[in-house]
Design an enzyme around this catalytic site. Structure first.
Site, PDB file in Angstrom:
ATOM      1  N   THR A   1      33.177   1.858  11.330  1.00  0.00           N
ATOM      2  CA  THR A   1      33.368   3.295  11.489  1.00  0.00           C
ATOM      3  C   THR A   1      33.860   3.651  12.882  1.00  0.00           C
ATOM      4  O   THR A   1      34.314   4.753  13.109  1.00  0.00           O
ATOM      5  CB  THR A   1      32.053   4.066  11.226  1.00  0.00           C
TER       6      THR A   1
ATOM      7  N   HIS B   1      28.854  -1.274  19.801  1.00  0.00           N
ATOM      8  CA  HIS B   1      28.065  -0.740  20.902  1.00  0.00           C
ATOM      9  C   HIS B   1      26.776  -1.525  21.049  1.00  0.00           C
ATOM     10  O   HIS B   1      26.541  -2.484  20.302  1.00  0.00           O
ATOM     11  CB  HIS B   1      27.808   0.761  20.726  1.00  0.00           C
TER      12      HIS B   1
ATOM     13  N   HIS C   1      24.773  -2.930  18.233  1.00  0.00           N
ATOM     14  CA  HIS C   1      25.237  -4.094  17.475  1.00  0.00           C
ATOM     15  C   HIS C   1      24.879  -5.408  18.159  1.00  0.00           C
ATOM     16  O   HIS C   1      25.087  -6.479  17.610  1.00  0.00           O
ATOM     17  CB  HIS C   1      26.765  -4.062  17.318  1.00  0.00           C
TER      18      HIS C   1
ATOM     19  N   LYS D   1      20.025   8.129   6.470  1.00  0.00           N
ATOM     20  CA  LYS D   1      20.798   9.307   6.857  1.00  0.00           C
ATOM     21  C   LYS D   1      20.647  10.387   5.804  1.00  0.00           C
ATOM     22  O   LYS D   1      20.504  10.101   4.626  1.00  0.00           O
ATOM     23  CB  LYS D   1      22.273   8.949   7.019  1.00  0.00           C
TER      24      LYS D   1
ATOM     25  N   ARG E   1      28.313   9.956   5.214  1.00  0.00           N
ATOM     26  CA  ARG E   1      29.214   9.640   6.298  1.00  0.00           C
ATOM     27  C   ARG E   1      30.586  10.171   5.967  1.00  0.00           C
ATOM     28  O   ARG E   1      30.982  10.174   4.816  1.00  0.00           O
ATOM     29  CB  ARG E   1      29.332   8.128   6.397  1.00  0.00           C
TER      30      ARG E   1
ATOM     31  N   GLN F   1      26.821  -4.125  -1.514  1.00  0.00           N
ATOM     32  CA  GLN F   1      26.309  -5.031  -0.495  1.00  0.00           C
ATOM     33  C   GLN F   1      25.709  -6.284  -1.129  1.00  0.00           C
ATOM     34  O   GLN F   1      25.883  -7.390  -0.634  1.00  0.00           O
ATOM     35  CB  GLN F   1      25.246  -4.313   0.355  1.00  0.00           C
TER      36      GLN F   1
ATOM     37  N   ASP G   1      15.855  -2.184   8.409  1.00  0.00           N
ATOM     38  CA  ASP G   1      16.168  -1.183   7.391  1.00  0.00           C
ATOM     39  C   ASP G   1      17.052  -1.752   6.278  1.00  0.00           C
ATOM     40  O   ASP G   1      17.271  -1.105   5.270  1.00  0.00           O
ATOM     41  CB  ASP G   1      16.850   0.026   8.040  1.00  0.00           C
TER      42      ASP G   1
ATOM     43  N   LYS H   1      15.549   6.008  21.066  1.00  0.00           N
ATOM     44  CA  LYS H   1      16.474   5.072  20.458  1.00  0.00           C
ATOM     45  C   LYS H   1      17.216   4.340  21.540  1.00  0.00           C
ATOM     46  O   LYS H   1      17.571   4.895  22.561  1.00  0.00           O
ATOM     47  CB  LYS H   1      17.480   5.830  19.586  1.00  0.00           C
TER      48      LYS H   1
ATOM     49  N   LYS I   1      21.577   4.853  23.593  1.00  0.00           N
ATOM     50  CA  LYS I   1      22.198   6.160  23.674  1.00  0.00           C
ATOM     51  C   LYS I   1      22.034   6.691  25.087  1.00  0.00           C
ATOM     52  O   LYS I   1      20.961   6.646  25.650  1.00  0.00           O
ATOM     53  CB  LYS I   1      21.525   7.136  22.702  1.00  0.00           C
ATOM     54  N   THR I   2      23.105   7.183  25.648  1.00  0.00           N
ATOM     55  CA  THR I   2      22.993   7.856  26.925  1.00  0.00           C
ATOM     56  C   THR I   2      23.594   9.229  26.753  1.00  0.00           C
ATOM     57  O   THR I   2      24.040   9.579  25.677  1.00  0.00           O
ATOM     58  CB  THR I   2      23.769   7.126  28.030  1.00  0.00           C
TER      59      THR I   2
END
Length: 417
Positions: A45, A50, A53, A87, A91, A180, A201, A236, A239-240
């Site tokens: 996506t 990041h 991963h 979610k 998406r 999947q 998850d 989390k 994330k910044t």
RNA sequence: GGGGGAGUGUCCCGAGCGGCAAAGGGGGCGGACUGUAAAUCCGCUGGCUAUGCCUUCGCAGGUUCGAGUCCUGCCUCCCCCA
């Protein structure tokens, strides 16, 4: 937890990668006596991987290091569907062109972690678009769909939560888990892949694949999941303010990447060293034993090692040196992020508000104004008190730059050209 | 198809008698304290050529000196009935 005999599982276990494993003894035995092929799925996506991963990718890396064959499965096909797990909203769907472009750039990042090729335990990069795009619906229903029980699927968290919270779950998304599972089956056929790894998850999805493999191919497949990583204070990871911490140097510079790790919370240092570096555990134990402010030394090691993994050791050491001059010696480091300003403009005087926006640490002049009011902006380490202040050639240091700072951590150099 | 409810500051959640740049959180940013940590405390958290101007409350119109608030139509989501 059992103590594993195979290098592979033993390493993952002792470094904190393992949350759940299906049939651990059998898998351990397999990994001990022969080569195992395993895969992890990635969506495409975004155009880069990041920090989130990193953990699964490190698992693949350890796999290869312990003699097994990793497969990075790019979800070129499933990205066209979207995983509903965790979610509430669907998406957004990407076009094929976007997906392919993302794939291309992600590929380059993978090359830093894995050795790809065609022999021995060289890593494989697969794309599920290769088999999903050409699926024939009727055949698929008959061969695969018959093995899935709706009753059972409705009990999976990913589905259940959406239904309970009365959120929309489209048929398209509902099919994600089937696809999947099919991936696992397909990779088993093509590469003899027997293990799927992923975040905790993904457990349910992976189990689906295992069941399908047994029913259709009579194969014995395995699942291994890693714990969800949050920081010691519960946030989390990765994330910044600026968003995700990307692994692409064009999106997040090696210096900023180094800083991200340098700012790790105390309570996370040991865990992160084990997960995100390849330092021997004894060394990590020593670093973790440091008390009080000495733990900063461990953070530096973490930052440098983690940066070296992604951007190379040279860049990592450069970032470390830049940080040392800036933070510990209070001196001006040439390698700080910088931006250019025309000499003529500087001679005319550049307003501090605009300069702050150009430096990139505020998004508007209003915000710059606010920061000045609360004493957050500095020019050459002197706090700015007047928002009408202008930068002129007089402000240039001996090195020919002007150092702008926001807060204690963000420093940018203005270069006159 | 009929009846009822909801959509708010472009990060999220959420209050909002017709005077509202809009309560309160969370998150984020800055300051103090420290160790480039956490916790804590304080401040800020639409934009601009800035004692003023402009743009914001699902969308489009209307009433009014004045609308997030009232009216009409539309869109989206949820609940109940069919």
């Amino acid at each position: 937890m059992a103590t594993y005999k195979s290098d592979f599982l033993h390493t993952l276990e002792s470094r904190g990668f393992i949350h759940q494993v299906s049939e651990p003894e059998v898998l351990d035995q397999l990994a001990k006596t022969g080569q195992v092929t395993a895969y992890i799925g990635y969506d495409c996506t975004a155009a880069s991987l990041h920090v989130g991963h990193l953990l699964p990718t490190m698992m693949l890396r350890w796999m290869q290091k312990t003699g097994h064959r990793p497969i990075a499965l790019m979800g070129g096909g499933t990205t066209r569907v979207g995983d509903p797990s965790g979610k509430d909203e669907s998406r957004r769907l990407l076009t094929d062109e976007q997906i392919n472009e993302n794939l291309k750039s992600i590929r380059q990042i993978f090359a830093r972690f894995l050795k790809f090729g065609d022999s021995g335990n060289d890593a494989v990069m697969a794309n599920n678009a290769d088999w999903l795009n050409t699926l024939n619906y009727i055949d698929f229903l008959r061969d695969v769909g018959r093995h899935f029980s709706i009753n059972r699927m409705l009990t999976f968290d990913s589905v259940k939560l959406r239904l309970e919270r009365q959120h929309e779950l489209s048929f398209l998304e509902f099919n994600y888990m089937i696809l999947q599972a099919y991936d696992f089956l397909e990779l088993n056929k093509r590469y003899g892949c027997r293990l799927q790894m992923g975040g905790s998850d993904q457990w349910g999805n992976i189990i689906n694949g295992i069941d399908l493999g047994r029913r259709v191919a009579g194969a014995q497949l395995f699942a291994l999941t890693s714990p969800l990583i949050t920081t010691a204070s519960g946030a989390k990871m990765g994330k910044t303010a600026a968003g995700a911490v990307w692994l692409d140097p064009n999106l997040v510079s090696p210096y900023d990447y180094w800083q991200f790790w340098r700012n790790t919370e105390d309570g996370d240092v040991g865990r992160f060293l084990k997960l995100f570096t390849e330092l021997p555990l004894e060394e990590i134990a020593k670093l973790t034993a440091l008390k009080g402010s000495e733990i900063n030394e461990a953070k530096k090691v973490l930052a440098t090692e983690a940066t070296a993994m992604v951007h190379g050791r040279e860049e990592a050491l450069k970032a470390e040196a830049t940080a040392r001059t800036t933070f510990e010696e209070g001196a001006l480091a040439e390698n700080l992020p910088s931006f250019d300003a025309k000499k003529s403009e500087l001679e005319a005087g550049i307003g501090i508000l605009n300069a702050s926006v150009q430096a990139g640490f505020v998004s508007s002049t209003s915000e710059a104004r606010r920061q000045i009011k609360s004493g957050g902006i500095k020019v050459n380490d002197v706090t700015v008190t007047d928002e009408k202040m202008t930068l002129t050639p007089k402000d240039l240091t001996q090195e020919g730059v002007i150092k702008l700072s926001l807060g204690k951590k963000k420093h940018v150099l203005l270069r006159a050209v």
